[in-house]
Design a protein around this motif. Structure first.
Motif, PDB file in Angstrom:
ATOM      1  N   MET A   1       0.848  -1.176   0.000  1.00 14.97           N
ATOM      2  CA  MET A   1       0.000   0.000   0.000  1.00 14.97           C
ATOM      3  C   MET A   1       0.894   1.240   0.000  1.00 14.97           C
ATOM      4  O   MET A   1       1.612   1.492   0.956  1.00 14.97           O
ATOM      5  N   LYS A   2       0.866   1.997  -1.061  1.00 11.58           N
ATOM      6  CA  LYS A   2       1.751   3.141  -1.237  1.00 11.58           C
ATOM      7  C   LYS A   2       1.579   4.197  -0.155  1.00 11.58           C
ATOM      8  O   LYS A   2       2.539   4.825   0.272  1.00 11.58           O
ATOM      9  N   SER A   3       0.357   4.407   0.335  1.00  9.79           N
ATOM     10  CA  SER A   3       0.111   5.451   1.326  1.00  9.79           C
ATOM     11  C   SER A   3       0.759   5.131   2.673  1.00  9.79           C
ATOM     12  O   SER A   3       0.912   6.015   3.507  1.00  9.79           O
ATOM     13  N   ARG A   4       1.162   3.894   2.883  1.00 10.83           N
ATOM     14  CA  ARG A   4       1.801   3.519   4.146  1.00 10.83           C
ATOM     15  C   ARG A   4       3.286   3.211   3.989  1.00 10.83           C
ATOM     16  O   ARG A   4       3.913   2.715   4.907  1.00 10.83           O
ATOM     17  N   GLU A   5       3.835   3.539   2.840  1.00 12.46           N
ATOM     18  CA  GLU A   5       5.268   3.344   2.624  1.00 12.46           C
ATOM     19  C   GLU A   5       5.998   4.603   3.105  1.00 12.46           C
ATOM     20  O   GLU A   5       5.863   5.688   2.532  1.00 12.46           O
ATOM     21  N   ILE A   6       6.763   4.461   4.171  1.00 11.66           N
ATOM     22  CA  ILE A   6       7.492   5.585   4.745  1.00 11.66           C
ATOM     23  C   ILE A   6       8.788   5.753   3.970  1.00 11.66           C
ATOM     24  O   ILE A   6       9.565   4.809   3.842  1.00 11.66           O
ATOM     25  N   VAL A   7       9.002   6.968   3.432  1.00 10.79           N
ATOM     26  CA  VAL A   7      10.135   7.192   2.543  1.00 10.79           C
ATOM     27  C   VAL A   7      11.207   8.116   3.133  1.00 10.79           C
ATOM     28  O   VAL A   7      12.228   8.354   2.481  1.00 10.79           O
ATOM     29  N   THR A   8      10.988   8.655   4.315  1.00 16.77           N
ATOM     30  CA  THR A   8      12.007   9.463   4.989  1.00 16.77           C
ATOM     31  C   THR A   8      12.122   8.976   6.432  1.00 16.77           C
ATOM     32  O   THR A   8      11.266   8.243   6.925  1.00 16.77           O
ATOM     33  N   ARG A   9      13.162   9.429   7.096  1.00 16.95           N
ATOM     34  CA  ARG A   9      13.278   9.073   8.507  1.00 16.95           C
ATOM     35  C   ARG A   9      12.294   9.916   9.308  1.00 16.95           C
ATOM     36  O   ARG A   9      11.871  10.985   8.867  1.00 16.95           O
ATOM     37  N   PHE A  10      11.914   9.438  10.478  1.00 19.61           N
ATOM     38  CA  PHE A  10      11.058  10.202  11.377  1.00 19.61           C
ATOM     39  C   PHE A  10      11.868  11.344  11.986  1.00 19.61           C
ATOM     40  O   PHE A  10      13.031  11.177  12.343  1.00 19.61           O
ATOM     41  N   VAL A  11      11.246  12.506  12.093  1.00 20.67           N
ATOM     42  CA  VAL A  11      11.867  13.690  12.676  1.00 20.67           C
ATOM     43  C   VAL A  11      10.962  14.197  13.789  1.00 20.67           C
ATOM     44  O   VAL A  11       9.741  14.276  13.614  1.00 20.67           O
ATOM     45  N   LYS A  12      11.556  14.529  14.925  1.00 17.13           N
ATOM     46  CA  LYS A  12      10.787  15.058  16.045  1.00 17.13           C
ATOM     47  C   LYS A  12      10.260  16.441  15.685  1.00 17.13           C
ATOM     48  O   LYS A  12      10.986  17.260  15.122  1.00 17.13           O
ATOM     49  N   ALA A  13       9.010  16.698  16.000  1.00 21.55           N
ATOM     50  CA  ALA A  13       8.404  17.994  15.713  1.00 21.55           C
ATOM     51  C   ALA A  13       9.178  19.104  16.406  1.00 21.55           C
ATOM     52  O   ALA A  13       9.602  18.955  17.551  1.00 21.55           O
TER      53      ALA A  13
END
Length: 67
Positions: A1-13
């Motif tokens: 499912m393309k909408s759930r493919e994470i393409v960057t690292r997580f960044v803290k707000a």
């Protein structure tokens, strides 16, 4: 499912920096949306928001409809 493919690292707000207790992390998804998770409980689940929903959320924050 393309909408759930994470393409960057997580960044803290940026609003969560400086010792705040309530922290979120955001990453981009392949469809242009965002994935959001709790930085203190990364295994607790991830919310996925499509590009239109994310843009609407940002607009609401900028105009003061969400605090």
């Amino acid at each position: 499912m393309k909408s759930r493919e994470i393409v960057t690292r997580f960044v803290k707000a940026s609003a969560s920096q400086g010792g705040q207790q309530d922290c979120v992390e955001v990453a981009h998804t392949a469809d242009g949306g965002r994935a959001v998770r709790d930085s203190k409980n990364r295994d607790g689940g991830t919310q996925f928001h499509g590009p239109e929903a994310w843009d609407a959320f940002l607009d609401a924050v900028k105009t003061g409809f969400v605090s």
